[in-house]
Structure formats: structure tokens, C-alpha cells
Scaffold this motif. Structure first.
Motif, PDB file in Angstrom:
ATOM      1  N   LYS A 193      13.550  -0.563   1.301  1.00  0.00           N
ATOM      2  CA  LYS A 193      13.560  -1.091   0.332  1.00  0.00           C
ATOM      3  C   LYS A 193      12.913  -0.853  -0.350  1.00  0.00           C
ATOM      4  CE  LYS A 193      12.801  -5.414   4.354  1.00  0.00           C
ATOM      5  NZ  LYS A 193      12.394  -6.027   4.774  1.00  0.00           N
ATOM      6  N   LEU A 194      12.225   0.800   0.346  1.00  0.00           N
ATOM      7  CA  LEU A 194      11.018   1.059  -0.872  1.00  0.00           C
ATOM      8  C   LEU A 194      12.196   2.586  -1.398  1.00  0.00           C
ATOM      9  CD1 LEU A 194       7.795   1.527  -1.162  1.00  0.00           C
ATOM     10  CD2 LEU A 194       7.719   3.708   0.340  1.00  0.00           C
ATOM     11  N   GLY A 195      12.703   3.088  -1.554  1.00  0.00           N
ATOM     12  CA  GLY A 195      13.837   3.257  -2.121  1.00  0.00           C
ATOM     13  C   GLY A 195      14.086   4.568  -0.775  1.00  0.00           C
ATOM     14  N   VAL A 196      13.627   4.685   0.155  1.00  0.00           N
ATOM     15  CA  VAL A 196      13.584   6.066   1.232  1.00  0.00           C
ATOM     16  C   VAL A 196      14.285   5.827   2.084  1.00  0.00           C
ATOM     17  CG1 VAL A 196      12.313   7.469   2.389  1.00  0.00           C
ATOM     18  CG2 VAL A 196      11.044   5.783   1.038  1.00  0.00           C
ATOM     19  N   GLU A 197      15.669   6.946   1.691  1.00  0.00           N
ATOM     20  CA  GLU A 197      17.106   7.152   2.285  1.00  0.00           C
ATOM     21  C   GLU A 197      16.561   7.175   4.182  1.00  0.00           C
ATOM     22  OE1 GLU A 197      20.362   5.684   3.890  1.00  0.00           O
ATOM     23  OE2 GLU A 197      19.288   4.852   1.553  1.00  0.00           O
ATOM     24  N   GLY A 215      15.933   3.489  19.959  1.00  0.00           N
ATOM     25  CA  GLY A 215      16.917   2.307  18.617  1.00  0.00           C
ATOM     26  C   GLY A 215      16.538   1.608  17.361  1.00  0.00           C
ATOM     27  N   ALA A 216      16.302   0.669  18.268  1.00  0.00           N
ATOM     28  CA  ALA A 216      15.883  -0.725  18.036  1.00  0.00           C
ATOM     29  C   ALA A 216      14.848  -0.898  16.549  1.00  0.00           C
ATOM     30  CB  ALA A 216      15.636  -2.023  18.978  1.00  0.00           C
ATOM     31  N   ARG A 217      13.699   0.772  17.115  1.00  0.00           N
ATOM     32  CA  ARG A 217      12.166   0.009  16.041  1.00  0.00           C
ATOM     33  C   ARG A 217      12.964   1.248  15.379  1.00  0.00           C
ATOM     34  NH1 ARG A 217       9.021   3.880  20.998  1.00  0.00           N
ATOM     35  NH2 ARG A 217       9.395   5.626  20.306  1.00  0.00           N
ATOM     36  N   ASP A 218      14.310   2.224  15.371  1.00  0.00           N
ATOM     37  CA  ASP A 218      14.377   3.393  14.476  1.00  0.00           C
ATOM     38  C   ASP A 218      14.941   2.395  13.269  1.00  0.00           C
ATOM     39  OD1 ASP A 218      13.124   5.542  16.097  1.00  0.00           O
ATOM     40  OD2 ASP A 218      15.146   6.083  16.511  1.00  0.00           O
ATOM     41  N   ILE A 219      15.558   1.928  13.451  1.00  0.00           N
ATOM     42  CA  ILE A 219      16.523   1.299  12.875  1.00  0.00           C
ATOM     43  C   ILE A 219      15.619   0.064  11.762  1.00  0.00           C
ATOM     44  CG2 ILE A 219      17.889  -1.155  12.273  1.00  0.00           C
ATOM     45  CD1 ILE A 219      19.445  -0.060  14.521  1.00  0.00           C
ATOM     46  N   ALA A 220      14.212  -0.488  12.785  1.00  0.00           N
ATOM     47  CA  ALA A 220      13.795  -1.513  11.664  1.00  0.00           C
ATOM     48  C   ALA A 220      13.215  -0.724  10.307  1.00  0.00           C
ATOM     49  CB  ALA A 220      12.935  -1.650  12.547  1.00  0.00           C
ATOM     50  N   PHE A 221      12.874   0.809  11.274  1.00  0.00           N
ATOM     51  CA  PHE A 221      11.574   1.285  10.457  1.00  0.00           C
ATOM     52  C   PHE A 221      12.199   2.162   9.135  1.00  0.00           C
ATOM     53  CE2 PHE A 221      10.983   6.271   9.525  1.00  0.00           C
ATOM     54  CZ  PHE A 221       9.876   6.063   8.243  1.00  0.00           C
ATOM     55  N   ALA A 222      13.810   2.390   9.856  1.00  0.00           N
ATOM     56  CA  ALA A 222      14.481   2.820   8.320  1.00  0.00           C
ATOM     57  C   ALA A 222      15.005   1.484   7.535  1.00  0.00           C
ATOM     58  CB  ALA A 222      16.190   3.189   8.761  1.00  0.00           C
ATOM     59  N   SER A 223      15.267  -0.002   7.718  1.00  0.00           N
ATOM     60  CA  SER A 223      15.246  -0.882   7.323  1.00  0.00           C
ATOM     61  C   SER A 223      14.189  -1.279   6.232  1.00  0.00           C
ATOM     62  CB  SER A 223      15.440  -1.950   8.111  1.00  0.00           C
ATOM     63  OG  SER A 223      15.697  -2.849   7.025  1.00  0.00           O
ATOM     64  N   TRP A 249       5.425   8.856  -7.918  1.00  0.00           N
ATOM     65  CA  TRP A 249       6.781   8.724  -7.751  1.00  0.00           C
ATOM     66  C   TRP A 249       7.369   7.744  -8.700  1.00  0.00           C
ATOM     67  CZ3 TRP A 249      10.003  11.243  -4.305  1.00  0.00           C
ATOM     68  CH2 TRP A 249       9.332  12.503  -4.321  1.00  0.00           C
ATOM     69  N   LYS A 250       8.594   7.130  -8.794  1.00  0.00           N
ATOM     70  CA  LYS A 250       9.400   6.279  -9.407  1.00  0.00           C
ATOM     71  C   LYS A 250       9.806   5.272  -8.358  1.00  0.00           C
ATOM     72  CE  LYS A 250      12.576   3.760 -12.610  1.00  0.00           C
ATOM     73  NZ  LYS A 250      13.561   3.932 -13.993  1.00  0.00           N
ATOM     74  N   VAL A 251       9.274   3.927  -8.187  1.00  0.00           N
ATOM     75  CA  VAL A 251       9.962   3.337  -6.859  1.00  0.00           C
ATOM     76  C   VAL A 251      10.462   2.867  -7.216  1.00  0.00           C
ATOM     77  CG1 VAL A 251       9.057   1.825  -5.038  1.00  0.00           C
ATOM     78  CG2 VAL A 251       7.687   4.023  -5.074  1.00  0.00           C
ATOM     79  N   VAL A 252      11.586   2.768  -6.771  1.00  0.00           N
ATOM     80  CA  VAL A 252      13.346   1.921  -6.985  1.00  0.00           C
ATOM     81  C   VAL A 252      13.465   1.480  -5.951  1.00  0.00           C
ATOM     82  CG1 VAL A 252      15.979   1.808  -7.608  1.00  0.00           C
ATOM     83  CG2 VAL A 252      13.603   3.530  -8.720  1.00  0.00           C
ATOM     84  N   PRO A 253      12.930   0.031  -5.321  1.00  0.00           N
ATOM     85  CA  PRO A 253      13.586  -0.953  -4.287  1.00  0.00           C
ATOM     86  C   PRO A 253      14.897  -0.981  -4.479  1.00  0.00           C
ATOM     87  CG  PRO A 253      11.198  -2.367  -5.269  1.00  0.00           C
ATOM     88  CD  PRO A 253      12.050  -0.408  -6.054  1.00  0.00           C
ATOM     89  N   ASP A 254      15.304  -0.874  -2.734  1.00  0.00           N
ATOM     90  CA  ASP A 254      16.527  -0.528  -2.016  1.00  0.00           C
ATOM     91  C   ASP A 254      17.410   0.100  -3.159  1.00  0.00           C
ATOM     92  OD1 ASP A 254      16.017  -2.991  -0.111  1.00  0.00           O
ATOM     93  OD2 ASP A 254      16.164  -4.712  -1.749  1.00  0.00           O
ATOM     94  N   ALA A 287       0.518  -0.746  -0.070  1.00  0.00           N
ATOM     95  CA  ALA A 287       0.278  -0.126   0.548  1.00  0.00           C
ATOM     96  C   ALA A 287       0.966   1.252  -0.298  1.00  0.00           C
ATOM     97  CB  ALA A 287      -1.205   0.222   1.422  1.00  0.00           C
ATOM     98  N   ALA A 288       2.059   1.763   0.640  1.00  0.00           N
ATOM     99  CA  ALA A 288       3.078   1.857   0.767  1.00  0.00           C
ATOM    100  C   ALA A 288       3.456   2.141  -0.753  1.00  0.00           C
ATOM    101  CB  ALA A 288       3.786   2.444   1.622  1.00  0.00           C
TER     102      ALA A 288
END
Length: 631
Positions: free
Chosen positions: A491-495, A479-487, A435-440, A425-426
Motif C-alpha cells: 500500500k506504500l508502494g514497497v514491494e 508466515g501469517a505476519r509476514d504476509i500482513a506486513f508485505a500487504s 521519495w515519491k510514494v505511489v500507493p499500490d 507517518a511511514a
């Protein structure tokens, strides 16, 4: 809000290399835990701590209780209303100086009437006159606590705000205490005349933040100086300046006679300026509930949750909280003679705060698009985070609203997430909006413009979605949840680049409402919890335009109207509409609410409500006692 969300104080930033090493270690756990891989999924341990122990045992007199302060937050100020420049948290404010109404630790109550300095307010038919009857309390020097003490406290609060609106984190210009005239019509009767009628529930929540100070002892502008008429604004300013200056001298906190005049159950016995640890002794003149059977209460500062756990294991702590990363230690602590109780704190939610004013890489333009915020919320796997051994270890509950758990004003969507975890959905939200989504890789705006299917105003072709996330170094789940979110975002091409900061650094430096010069230094931040008023979780000051704690500069005209209605209207149920609107518009992203895990020795007892209040870090040691041991 207590911070706390209302505390502010600063400590040195941790070394970047050490922080990155710690983050890498957590990521290794999340790589399997958040995806369900391996056989290490956390067990649901809620049954082991969700029951609140009953009061038990025959009370004995005496003894010292040692309480662990929240790691990373050490007090360094003593005057109840520290100026914004102080960057400090206040020592045991509710224990030495009571607020007019004591905040409640229960989700359906705003104030604890039994522990308050006054009876419930009485309102005129137009809600513009409020009459408050003071209870029979005394200052530590034997003088009665009077209505004029409350007037004095309001006068000094107004003086502080006239100097700077940032001097009280609960203040919104034009609202309380603006337009409030306080009079002591009799020594025990306070009358408030309001230019604008408030919702009674909202006004009561503000009065839980009004700390009552001694008018006859503190109404001076220099040591040994004459007593001044505090109703004169110039005198009030001079008094405020003197008291805040005195509060800068940490080495004299325990010796300065000013700070020994208290109306709460305790007085300051000692303070360590180096660590922030302090000790309290009973106020012998305290006339409120509780026998203050304890001889002393020691509050001990810590720099990490691991250090707290080690002190529990060594048997050196009486009361404290346990980080959820150590949830596997619960059984061992129980065998060692500790009670462990946990639940979501009332009116708490855990936000990923978004900075709508950060212009770096057009972040303000990107994050202004509702579909972007919705897409980012779809990337947060609340259920997975709760179960993950690397994040909450089972000790959390999903939450998608500003009202928090068990609120009497829940959102209209109930427990159904408006934007549940759904990476597909995201991706669709982004692709449907140009937007052109480029996973990773690097997702970019392919169709700029403001029409249907285009990226939106101010977003150029080739624009990326990348931003920094300032993450608190404690507690561990942050820190743990922030890393999970960033990971997941990657995958959606968002850094999302994580920068670890001390908790106190975030409190001091990253808020557009009080540190506007730093607005381009952060795009998102995660400092842990945000607490609103239990019983009436209004978002006034937090999400209204110009709110003093509107950290990210969020603006929504419709939300402003709803907050105004819940603040000034007669019907409190409009708060549910406010909560619903905010939760759908996403001024912040929502993480699960951790369960606060309260730990105390089973030799210590008292009313269960006094330990339940620790979920909100409300301390009532005057109600505790060490129980007589079986022979």
C-alpha cells in the motif's frame, strides 16, 4: 540467544507451489482479520491459559512421558558443541550434560542455582579473579564431577574456536573464553583468571552456556587410545577432532560408551537417525535435585504444528507446545485432561532480521537509512496482529525492544512504541526524504543526494524499495505476519516478495556471520523467536560489530560502546540504555511476542517453575511425576 536462537540444522525445502498455496490461504483470512472487517475478530483468550497450575497429587514411581519437540527442528548431533559444519541441533544437551550454571526460566534470574553444578561465583575486588565452588555431583560411572572437568570443557571449547570462530554461536573474538585462564586449584574449586574484567551478570550468562564434559573419559584422540593432557592445545585439538568425528555417527549415538558418561539426570537410551526422535533413561548416579521418578522420557520429532495437535487429541503426548493458530482447541484439550499455560517467554523478541550487507537492488544503501527502517516499522500493526484470527489469535503481546517481556532492564520508553503502527507517518518519512510514494504502485527516489530532504548516500534517482523476505514455514504465525506486513508495505508502494523456507534452512544458510557467501541471497528473514539470556538480555554477539550471531551485519559505533559497557562494566543497569538505543535504531523490525502455549497432561505434575521453564524450552523432567489417580 536458542536458539537457539542457537540451533542449526537443515531439512529439504518445501515445494514452492504448496508454499504459495498455503500463503494465499492465509492471506484470504488476513484480508478481513487485519483490517477489522467481518465478524470474525479473534477473542481475547488469555484468561483461559495465563494461570500456572499448582503442583498436586501424590507422586507415583515409573511411567513414560512423551514430549513433542519443536516442529521442524530434529536433533542430529550429540557432542555438546557441534562444529559449524555439522548444521545440527544437539540431543537433550542440558539433560545429559549440565552446564556449569543451569539457565533460569524466570525473567529476573540468569541461573537456576538449585539446578546448577556449582555455587554462585565469588569475585575479587577488580573482578578479574573468579572463584567457583563445585557442588557434590557425580558422573554416571560414579566419579565426582570436578573442577578439572570444567577446565577440560573450556580447553575443548577454545580448541573448537581456534579451528573456526563459527564453531560456537555465542562467540565474539576477544571475548569469553578468550583471555580466560581456568585452573582447578582443588578438585572442587575452580579459579578463573580474566585478562579483562566482565560484568558479573554477563559472565554468569556465559557460564550458563558452558557444558561440563568428563575429562577423564573423553580425553582421548582415538578409540582405546591413551589419555592425553588436555591443557596442551595440540592435545585439546586432537581430542576435539575425535569427539566431533564420533558425533557424526548417528546410528551409534545410543551405543557409543563415550556418550553414556553423563552428569545430568538422564542418559540416552535410543535415537532414531531417520526422524531425530530419541528416548532418555534416568542416570542412576545423578545427585542433583529431583528424584527422576519417571522410567523414561521420549522426545518425539514432528514436521508440523498440526501433527502435534493431532497427537494431543489422540492422547499420545504428555508434554508439548500448541501453535497459536490452534488456540480455539484449548477448551477441548482441557476437557480431554490437559493443562494449558501460556505467556511470553522471558528475554524473547521476534525480529524481522534485516540484511545490511545485501547489495541486490541497492538494498544495503536503502536499509542503511534510519528513516526507511522507521517507516517499515510504522507499517507493522502489532495490536492488529495480536487480535487477528489469522496471525496470533489473541495469544501474543506487543513488544518493541530487545529485552522482551518483563525484563529487569526495560527500555526507557517503557510500553510506548517508538514507532507505532501509523501508515501515514511511514509515508511522510519517505516523502520528507526525497521519495515519491505511489500507493499500490512503485515508490521511487525522486530527489537523490545526501542533503536535507534527499534520499541518502548511494541511492540513485528512480531507486525502488523492493526486497525478498525469507519466511520460515513454521510456526504458522510466522508466515501469517509476514504476509500482513508485505500487504501493508504494498500500500506504500514497497514491494516485499515472500519466499518460504524451512526453519532449518534459514538457520543454516542465512546469516552473514557464518554464511557470508549467501549475503546477496536474502534481504530480510523471519525465523521466529530470538532468545537472549534471561535475567540479563545483553545483545553481545547479536548486534555488536563482528558479533558471531550478527546475522545481518548491523553496525553502529554507539551501540558497540553500550554493548561493551554492559559486557565489561561493573554497572548492569547500563543494559537499559543499550536496550533503548537498539530499539530506537532498529537493527531489526519488531513483531509482537507470541505466547508460548505449554500443554501437559493433568496426570503429570511437579513444581510450577518446571513447567514455566518450558516457555523457554528448558526441560526438567527429573522434577516431574505422574500423580496417583483418585480411586
Amino acid at each position: 540467544m536458542t536458539p537457539p536462537m542457537t540451533p542449526v540444522c537443515a531439512k529439504p525445502r518445501r515445494r514452492r507451489l504448496a508454499a504459495l498455496t498455503a500463503l494465499a490461504a492465509v492471506f484470504a483470512v488476513l484480508a478481513t482479520a487485519c483490517t477489522g472487517g467481518g465478524g470474525t475478530a479473534a477473542q481475547d483468550v488469555q484468561d483461559s491459559y495465563k494461570t500456572l497450575p499448582k503442583e498436586s497429587g501424590k507422586p507415583t514411581d515409573g511411567g513414560t512421558a512423551t514430549v513433542a519437540l519443536t516442529p521442524g527442528l530434529s536433533p542430529n548431533y550429540i557432542y555438546p558443541y557441534p562444529p559449524a559444519s555439522a548444521n545440527g541441533t544437539v540431543i537433550a544437551r542440558g539433560l545429559m550434560w549440565r552446564s556449569l550454571y543451569r539457565p533460569s526460566g524466570e525473567g529476573d534470574q540468569i541461573a537456576d542455582t538449585a539446578l546448577s553444578l556449582a555455587e554462585a561465583p565469588a569475585y575479587s575486588s577488580d573482578r578479574k579473579t573468579v572463584t567457583i565452588k563445585m557442588k557434590d555431583y557425580s558422573w554416571s560411572n560414579g566419579r565426582p564431577v570436578t573442577a578439572d572437568d570444567v577446565v577440560f570443557s573450556l580447553d575443548l571449547l577454545k580448541a573448537a574456536l581456534k579451528e573456526s570462530p563459527a564453531n560456537w554461536s555465542f562467540y565474539t573474538p576477544g571475548q569469553f573464553p578468550d583471555g580466560v585462564t581456568a585452573k582447578a586449584t582443588t578438585p572442587d574449586t575452580l579459579t578463573l583468571e580474566l585478562d579483562t574484567a566482565y560484568n558479573p551478570s554477563y559472565l554468569l550468562s556465559m557460564l550458563t552456556l558452558l557444558y561440563v564434559m568428563p575429562s577423564e573419559e573423553w580425553n582421548i584422540a582415538r578409540t582405546g587410545g591413551p589419555h592425553l593432557d588436555h591443557s596442551d592445545p595440540e592435545n585439546a585439538k586432537a581430542i576435539y577432532t575425535y569427539l566431533t568425528k564420533q558425533s557424526e555417527s548417528q546410528s551409534t549415538f545410543a551405543d557409543n560408551p563415550l556418550w553414556q558418561v553423563v552428569n545430568g539426570p538422564y542418559r540416552l537410551k535410543s535415537f532414531d537417525p531417520t526422524t531425530g526422535s530419541f528416548s532418555l533413561a534416568p542416570n542412576k548416579e545423578y545427585s542433583g535435585p529431583g528424584d527422576s521418578r519417571l522410567d523414561q522420557v521420549d522426545f518425539k520429532s514432528f514436521t508440523s504444528a498440526a501433527a502435534v495437535l493431532n497427537q494431543f487429541k489422540a492422547g499420545k503426548l504428555t508434554v508439548g507446545t500448541l501453535d497459536s493458530s490452534f488456540i480455539t482447541q484449548i477448551d477441548a484439550l482441557k476437557k480431554q485432561g490437559y493443562h494449558v499455560y501460556g505467556a511470553p517467554a522471558p528475554a524473547r523478541f521476534d525480529p524481522l532480521v534485516l540484511n545490511f550487507e545485501n547489495t541486490t537492488n541497492n538494498f544495503d544503501k536503502v536499509i542503511a537509512r534510519p528513516y526507511v527502517r522507521q517507516a517499515l516499522q510504522h507499517l507493522i500493526d502489532q495490536g492488529g496482529y495480536v487480535k487477528s484470527r489469522g496471525v496470533y489469535n489473541g495469544a501474543a503481546s506487543p513488544n518493541y525492544s530487545t529485552a522482551g517481556s518483563g525484563s529487569p532492564y526495560p527500555p526507557e520508553f517503557g510500553d510506548q512504541a517508538p514507532y507505532p503502527y501509523d501508515p501515514a507517518a511511514a509515508e511522510k518519512l519517505l516523502t520528507d526524504n526525497g521519495w515519491k510514494v505511489v500507493p499500490d504502485g512503485s515508490t521511487t527516489c525522486e530527489r537523490p543526494g545526501t542533503g536535507p530532504g534527499e534520499c541518502g548516500a548511494g541511492i540513485p534517482q528512480g531507486q525502488t524499495i523492493d526486497f525478498t523476505l525469507s519466511s520460515a514455514n513454521t510456526p504458522a504465525y510466522v508466515g501469517a505476519r509476514d504476509i500482513a506486513f508485505a500487504s501493508q508495505a504494498k500500500k506504500l508502494g514497497v514491494e516485499v516478495t515472500i519466499e518460504t523456507k524451512s526453519l532449518n534452512y534459514l538457520y543454516t544458510n542465512y546469516g552473514n556471520s557464518f554464511a557470508p557467501a549467501n549475503k546477496d541471497k536474502w534481504a530480510a528473514q523471519d525465523y521466529g523467536p530470538l532468545y537472549l539470556a534471561a535475567g540479563y538480555p545483553s545483545s553481545n554477539t547479536v548486534f555488536n560489530t563482528g558479533g558471531s550471531f550478527n546475522l545481518g551485519g548491523y553496525r553502529n559505533a554507539e551501540v558497540d560502546k553500550l554493548i561493551e559497557a554492559s559486557t565489561f562494566g561493573a554497572d548492569p543497569t547500563v543494559l537499559s540504555t543499550e536496550v533503548t538505543s537498539l530499539s530506537k535504531d532498529l537493527p531489526v523490525l519488531f513483531f509482537p511476542t507470541p505466547h508460548t502455549l505449554v500443554v501437559w497432561k493433568d496426570t503429570l505434575s511437579g513444581p510450577p517453575s518446571s513447567f514455566n521453564a518450558l516457555l523457554s524450552f528448558l526441560y526438567t523432567p527429573e522434577l516431574w511425576y505422574f500423580r496417583e489417580q483418585d480411586s
